[in-house]
Motif scaffolding. Structure first.
Motif, short mmCIF file in Angstrom:
data_model
loop_
_atom_site.label_atom_id
_atom_site.label_comp_id
_atom_site.label_asym_id
_atom_site.label_seq_id
_atom_site.Cartn_x
_atom_site.Cartn_y
_atom_site.Cartn_z
N LEU A 48 -0.32 3.74 3.74
CA LEU A 48 1.02 4.32 3.59
C LEU A 48 1.18 5.04 2.24
CD1 LEU A 48 3.56 4.34 5.41
CD2 LEU A 48 4.55 2.69 3.84
N LEU A 50 1.31 3.47 -0.81
CA LEU A 50 1.97 2.66 -1.84
C LEU A 50 0.96 2.20 -2.88
CD1 LEU A 50 4.19 0.48 0.51
CD2 LEU A 50 5.02 2.19 -1.11
N PRO A 70 4.22 8.34 -0.09
CA PRO A 70 4.61 7.59 1.11
C PRO A 70 5.59 8.34 2.02
CG PRO A 70 4.59 6.13 -0.77
CD PRO A 70 4.31 7.50 -1.29
N TYR A 71 6.62 8.99 1.44
CA TYR A 71 7.63 9.60 2.32
C TYR A 71 7.04 10.72 3.17
CZ TYR A 71 8.03 12.48 -1.93
OH TYR A 71 7.78 13.23 -3.03
N VAL A 74 5.23 8.96 6.04
CA VAL A 74 6.17 8.51 7.07
C VAL A 74 6.58 9.71 7.93
CG1 VAL A 74 8.42 7.46 7.51
CG2 VAL A 74 7.01 6.60 5.64
N LEU B 191 10.92 2.56 -0.08
CA LEU B 191 9.78 3.48 -0.08
C LEU B 191 9.08 3.47 1.28
CD1 LEU B 191 8.13 2.73 -3.56
CD2 LEU B 191 9.70 4.57 -2.94
N GLY B 194 10.40 5.67 3.91
CA GLY B 194 10.23 7.10 3.68
C GLY B 194 11.29 7.74 2.81
N ILE B 195 11.98 6.93 2.00
CA ILE B 195 12.94 7.52 1.06
C ILE B 195 12.15 8.14 -0.10
CG2 ILE B 195 14.74 6.97 -0.62
CD1 ILE B 195 15.78 4.92 1.43
#
Ligand SMILES: Nc1ncnc2c1ncn2[C@@H]1O[C@H](COP(=O)(O)OP(=O)(O)OP(=O)(O)O)[C@@H](O)[C@H]1O
Ligand SMILES: [Mg+2]
Lengths: 234, 300
Positions: A48, A50, A70-71, A74, B191, B194-195
């Motif tokens: 992801l 992180l 990460p965003y 996603v 996080l 997805g912020i």
């Protein structure tokens, strides 16, 4: 769909992952099992974004992920149901689900997504105005899964969803995971609940002290002597 | 005419509550930034002083038109928010929580001192040899039930309540507000869904600096701010959010009113020097009775 190649991760002096290589193909449910501290969570966090790998590469749907925060990952279709759920205790169930679609565009219609989550976990519908922190452990886990599904992911990753739950609740959750798998969702499942995970998995990897030590089809590993002795205490 | 004693008590209460509302709004800006970005901005009080100083420059020295001056101030405060976020928040982002906290205290303390020095020395050189920022705003008084109420204080109270209402809508109705709440309740959880923490923190500092600087202007309509008022105001913001709970809007408002009223009453009864003693006493009592703050969330 997901290709992890030669990934190593260090936390300061401690190396948590050593040259980890595995893949998840579209539509598969792949399990990673292993004892406490093996590095299972670290794998998911690295996928992801992180955690940054010291070496190796991760490709998702044919494109390297390494550069992305990460965003962006996603938004590209990876969702994580984290260890310990990490729900927002004062936020309502409904708001939590809607936040799960945070990376969907401003104009995205969230209602059908919320409805799909409620179909999967009807109890969440009856709790939609309640603060997430007031839910039972099992309901919180459902909420965490629902929140991840709201992103409409191509790959759903779950980190020990059975942790701390009663056996009946675990059975219920695993039925729902089977349902998601049946719909063709690609799933990467990390577990210490070895029997359940291997039963559900198409393929599985065994991770010990940061290294993949065994891999195979779920039912093969279930029958494997080493697995039976070490993980199933048969 | 109401009896003088009643008039005095009502005046004091209105003074306390309006000052408290103003404190509440500036403390919530501080609190929201701390809860979401984990940046403890020691220079927060400096933004109030900066707001008052610039407003004084525009309106009293340059005699700008009210609307033009206000728009110009808004633009400047937005720019300050953007630059501040880029210079002090951005570089700390993504580090471990304790490193962010300690790092932010150090760098923003430096910035607070620089701002004090700038307003203390250069202002004296360039604008006014006696730097003291005040923008008298003589609103007409109001007569209610034979009581005389200060129009200025009523205006301050109304603006504070309006700001609180807007903050409430921001937190409960907007995607940005919900993201901010998520970020303050579980940083990693935010996080994971997805912020984008950078985009969120920029917005929070834009809103925060504007609200804080304008609350500085409001403050200066009833009492002057000095170049060195910034750090004491930061202490007040800190006291309020420890009383009310980090990240809590009702907590910031209630804490603000408690501290504001305590300050006004103490000043009246014993002199301004005693005010910090009294609100630190309130602060201490809350810590003993409810360590997570009145509206804080008890850690699970
Ligand atoms: N943030 C961190 N800083 C330092 N070391 C860490 C950090 N996170 C994990 N570790 C260490 O890395 C190793 C792998 O941890 P990880 O959490 O990935 O294991 P896990 O397989 O998920 O374990 P569990 O089953 O207990 O969840 C452990 O030795 C752990 O102590
Ligand atoms: Mg783990």
């Amino acid at each position: 769909m997901l290709d992890v190649r030669g990934v190593s991760v260090r936390y300061g002096d401690l190396q948590a992952l050593w040259d980890v290589t595995f893949a998840v193909r579209a539509g598969e449910l792949v399990a990673i099992i292993g004892p406490n501290g093996a590095g299972k969570t670290t794998i998911l966090k690295t996928i992801l974004g992180l955690v940054r790998p010291a070496a190796g590469s991760i490709d998702f749907r044919g494109a390297p992920l390494t550069r992305y925060p990460p965003y962006d990952r996603v938004a590209r279709g990876i969702a994580l149901v984290p260890e310990g759920r990490r729900i927002f205790p004062n936020m309502s169930v409904r708001d939590t689900l809607e936040l799960g679609a945070y990376t969907a565009g401003r104009r995205a219609d969230l209602r059908p997504r919320v409805e799909r989550v409620y179909d999967l976990f009807p109890v969440l519908a009856s709790r939609q105005r309640q603060a997430a922190g007031t839910l039972s452990g099992g309901e919180q886990q459902m909420l965490a899964i629902g929140r991840a599904l709201m992103a409409d992911p191509a790959l759903l990753m779950l980190d020990e969803p059975s942790l701390g739950l009663a056996p009946v609740v675990i059975d219920h959750l695993y039925d729902r995971l089977g349902e998601l798998k049946g719909r063709g969702l690609t799933i990467l499942l990390v577990e210490q609940y070895v029997a359940g995970a291997l039963e559900l998995a198409d393929r599985a990897y065994v991770l010990e002290t940061g290294r993949i030590v065994r891999e195979g089809a779920g039912h093969e590993l279930l029958a494997d002597d080493y697995i039976q002795k070490t993980y199933l205490a048969l | 005419m109401a009896p003088p004693a009643v008039q005095t008590v009502v005046e004091l209460l209105l003074g306390g509550v309006s000052l408290g509302g103003l404190y509440g709004m500036m403390a919530f800006a501080f609190s929201l930034a701390l809860a979401t970005t984990r940046i403890l901005n020691v220079a927060h009080g400096g933004f109030l002083v900066l707001g008052a100083a610039l407003a004084m420059l525009f309106f009293r020295f340059l005699h700008l038109h009210f609307l033009l001056g206000t728009l110009l101030l808004l633009a400047i405060f937005l720019l300050v928010g953007l630059l501040f976020e880029g210079a002090f928040v951005r570089p700390l982002m993504g580090r471990p929580p304790h490193a962010v906290l300690v790092g932010s205290i150090l760098v923003t303390f430096g910035f607070a001192l620089a701002l004090e020095a700038f307003l203390g020395f250069y202002w004296a050189d360039l604008v006014d040899p006696q730097p003291s920022f005040t923008i008298p705003f003589p609103a007409p008084t109001l007569q209610v039930f034979g009581l005389t109420l200060s129009g200025t204080r009523l205006t301050i109270l109304a603006i504070a309540m309006l700001t609180a209402g807007l903050f409430h809508l921001l937190l409960t109705r907007t995607k940005m507000g919900k993201a901010a709440r998520a970020m303050s309740e579980d940083h990693e959880g935010a996080l994971i869904i997805g912020i984008n923490p950078r985009r969120l923190s920029i917005r929070i500092y834009l809103v925060g600096v504007v609200v804080t600087a304008f609350s500085g202007i409001l403050y200066s309509t009833t009492a002057p701010l000095e170049p060195y008022s910034g750090l004491p105001l930061t202490m007040i913001a800190l006291t309020i959010i420890v009383i009310g709970g980090v990240g809590s809007l009702p907590g910031a408002l209630l804490g603000g009113v408690l501290v504001g009223t305590a300050e006004v009453l103490t000043t009246f009864l014993a002199g301004g020097a005693w005010a910090p003693v009294v609100y630190l006493l309130v602060f201490f009592l809350v810590l003993v009775v409810r360590p997570e703050g009145l509206f804080g969330v008890r850690e699970a």
